[in-house]
Write a protein that holds these residues in place. Structure first.
Motif, PDB file in Angstrom:
ATOM      1  N   LYS A  45     -11.320   6.859  -2.002  1.00 28.23           N
ATOM      2  CA  LYS A  45     -12.227   6.739  -3.147  1.00 28.23           C
ATOM      3  C   LYS A  45     -12.576   5.265  -3.406  1.00 28.23           C
ATOM      4  CE  LYS A  45     -12.792   9.891  -5.816  1.00 28.23           C
ATOM      5  NZ  LYS A  45     -13.832  10.951  -5.963  1.00 28.23           N
ATOM      6  N   THR A 110     -14.687  15.458  -5.481  1.00 29.37           N
ATOM      7  CA  THR A 110     -13.703  15.741  -6.524  1.00 29.37           C
ATOM      8  C   THR A 110     -12.796  14.533  -6.712  1.00 29.37           C
ATOM      9  OG1 THR A 110     -12.089  17.380  -7.293  1.00 29.37           O
ATOM     10  CG2 THR A 110     -11.957  16.726  -4.979  1.00 29.37           C
ATOM     11  N   THR A 111     -11.910  14.602  -7.676  1.00 30.38           N
ATOM     12  CA  THR A 111     -11.016  13.473  -7.945  1.00 30.38           C
ATOM     13  C   THR A 111      -9.865  13.460  -6.950  1.00 30.38           C
ATOM     14  OG1 THR A 111      -9.605  14.723  -9.472  1.00 30.38           O
ATOM     15  CG2 THR A 111     -11.543  13.626 -10.407  1.00 30.38           C
ATOM     16  N   SER A 113      -6.803  12.962  -7.686  1.00 29.86           N
ATOM     17  CA  SER A 113      -5.673  13.677  -8.275  1.00 29.86           C
ATOM     18  C   SER A 113      -5.724  15.161  -7.933  1.00 29.86           C
ATOM     19  CB  SER A 113      -5.671  13.505  -9.798  1.00 29.86           C
ATOM     20  OG  SER A 113      -5.569  12.142 -10.160  1.00 29.86           O
ATOM     21  N   ALA A 166     -15.349  17.219 -12.824  1.00 34.76           N
ATOM     22  CA  ALA A 166     -15.510  15.813 -12.462  1.00 34.76           C
ATOM     23  C   ALA A 166     -16.898  15.545 -11.895  1.00 34.76           C
ATOM     24  CB  ALA A 166     -14.444  15.429 -11.431  1.00 34.76           C
ATOM     25  N   GLY A 281      -3.890   8.047  -8.634  1.00 36.69           N
ATOM     26  CA  GLY A 281      -5.242   8.370  -9.062  1.00 36.69           C
ATOM     27  C   GLY A 281      -5.481   7.928 -10.501  1.00 36.69           C
ATOM     28  N   ALA A 282      -4.474   8.098 -11.324  1.00 38.34           N
ATOM     29  CA  ALA A 282      -4.589   7.694 -12.730  1.00 38.34           C
ATOM     30  C   ALA A 282      -4.533   6.175 -12.883  1.00 38.34           C
ATOM     31  CB  ALA A 282      -3.473   8.345 -13.543  1.00 38.34           C
ATOM     32  N   GLU A 287      -8.297   8.121 -13.327  1.00 41.34           N
ATOM     33  CA  GLU A 287      -8.540   9.562 -13.445  1.00 41.34           C
ATOM     34  C   GLU A 287      -7.622  10.158 -14.514  1.00 41.34           C
ATOM     35  OE1 GLU A 287      -9.780  10.239  -8.737  1.00 41.34           O
ATOM     36  OE2 GLU A 287      -7.917  11.106  -9.530  1.00 41.34           O
TER      37      GLU A 287
END
Length: 320
Positions: A45, A110-111, A113, A166, A281-282, A287
């Motif tokens: 990403k 998509t994310t 996570s 998302a 991811g966060a 995210e």
């Protein structure tokens, strides 16, 4: 992730497969590996601004294949041998290539996570494959509980995707990730039931990476993915991380561990990868981790841990 008994690339010392405990240094190494695998999806990403996901997949595979080829040659490993494992190896490589095409394309939709949660439902599908192909093989009660937990986790994650979308095509990204998990599981079972179970782990890994190179290149051409005209230093580091560290170094370290320690014990650490994926991811991408995604992650992690608690010893598959 299904582990297995096998000779590592150029193994010198006989592995103590019966060992049930791990030294702290090995535990630390496993934490590093699972964190690296969880972070990998996040890096895709990160680099999307400069390098299309399909191009990243091609570069990752090309770099890792070159390094692994040199490594195997130095160790005296024979690769393209016209034996019973050649055709299954090419088939395995094709499955692996399609799996990664789906993974990298899904990350554009998509994310990271959610992608991590869906991808690491793989042991759930391995257990289903095994049950279908080998009806006489009974699953332990804890494995059945693990299957139920993983399935519930996927259901919750799908519901979370609809509740907090998302993007317009996030549902498609989620579906592609589940399909990749199905292919990953199929590849693992394929290794067990083919002549590949008789060859070295290094050669099995080479088939997976090498076949991905032309397949991913064709995928780039068909999709019309743009080749990068400029790449920042950060994204150069990302490509190096994916190709050198993850697809080469961590995979070789993994097989080195499998050759020396109990596969059953090592497999219990696989639940950490999706946890790291969601956390990174966060932290890196910002995210959100809602309660539904957190619950899905917990269910999948527990399910993976229970499914792998009493595994049969099988052939190692690259940990993706």
């Amino acid at each position: 992730m299904i582990m297995a008994k096998a000779t590592l690339i150029g193994t010198i010392v006989s592995p103590p497969h019966g060992a049930r405990s791990l030294p702290l240094s090995v535990v630390a190494m496993l934490v590093l590996l699972t964190a690296s695998w969880g972070f990998q999806l996040v890096t895709v990403k990160v680099a999307m601004g400069d390098v299309a996901p399909m191009v990243q997949n091609f570069l990752r595979s090309l770099i890792a294949t070159i390094l692994l080829t040199v490594f195997l040659k130095v160790r005296g490993e024979r690769i393209l041998v016209n034996d019973r494992a050649l055709v299954p190896g090419l088939v395995l490589g094709f499955l692996f290539a399609i799996e990664f095409l789906l993974i990298f394309e899904a990350l554009a939709l998509t994310t990271a996570s959610r992608a991590t949660v869906f991808l690491y439902t793989m042991p759930f599908f391995v257990a289903l494959y095994t049950r279908i192909l080998e009806p006489a093989e009974r699953l332990a009660p804890l494995q059945l509980v693990g299957l139920a937990a993983a399935f519930l986790g996927v259901t919750v994650a799908l519901g979370e995707g609809y509740a907090t979308p998302a993007g317009d095509n996030a549902w498609l990204g989620n579906l592609l990730m589940v399909t990749a998990a199905v292919l990953w599981a199929g590849s693992t079972v394929f290794i067990k039931r083919s002549a590949l179970k008789t060859v070295s782990a290094g050669r099995v890994l080479w088939f997976q990476l090498a076949v991905t190179v032309p397949v991913s290149f064709i995928g780039v051409l068909i999709a019309g993915a743009p080749w990068p005209t400029q790449i920042s230093q950060t994204n150069l580091a990302v490509i190096a991380y994916q190709g050198v560290w993850v697809a080469f170094v961590t995979y070789v370290i993994w097989f080195w561990l499998v050759a020396r320690y109990s596969a059953a014990v090592l497999s219990g650490f696989s639940f950490m990868t999706p946890i790291f994926g969601v956390l990174f991811g966060a932290l890196v991408l910002g995210e959100p981790i809602g309660w539904m995604l957190g619950m899905a992650l917990a269910l999948v992690a527990v399910g993976v841990m229970l499914v792998n608690r009493t595994p049969k010893v099988e052939r190692p598959h690259s940990p993706t």
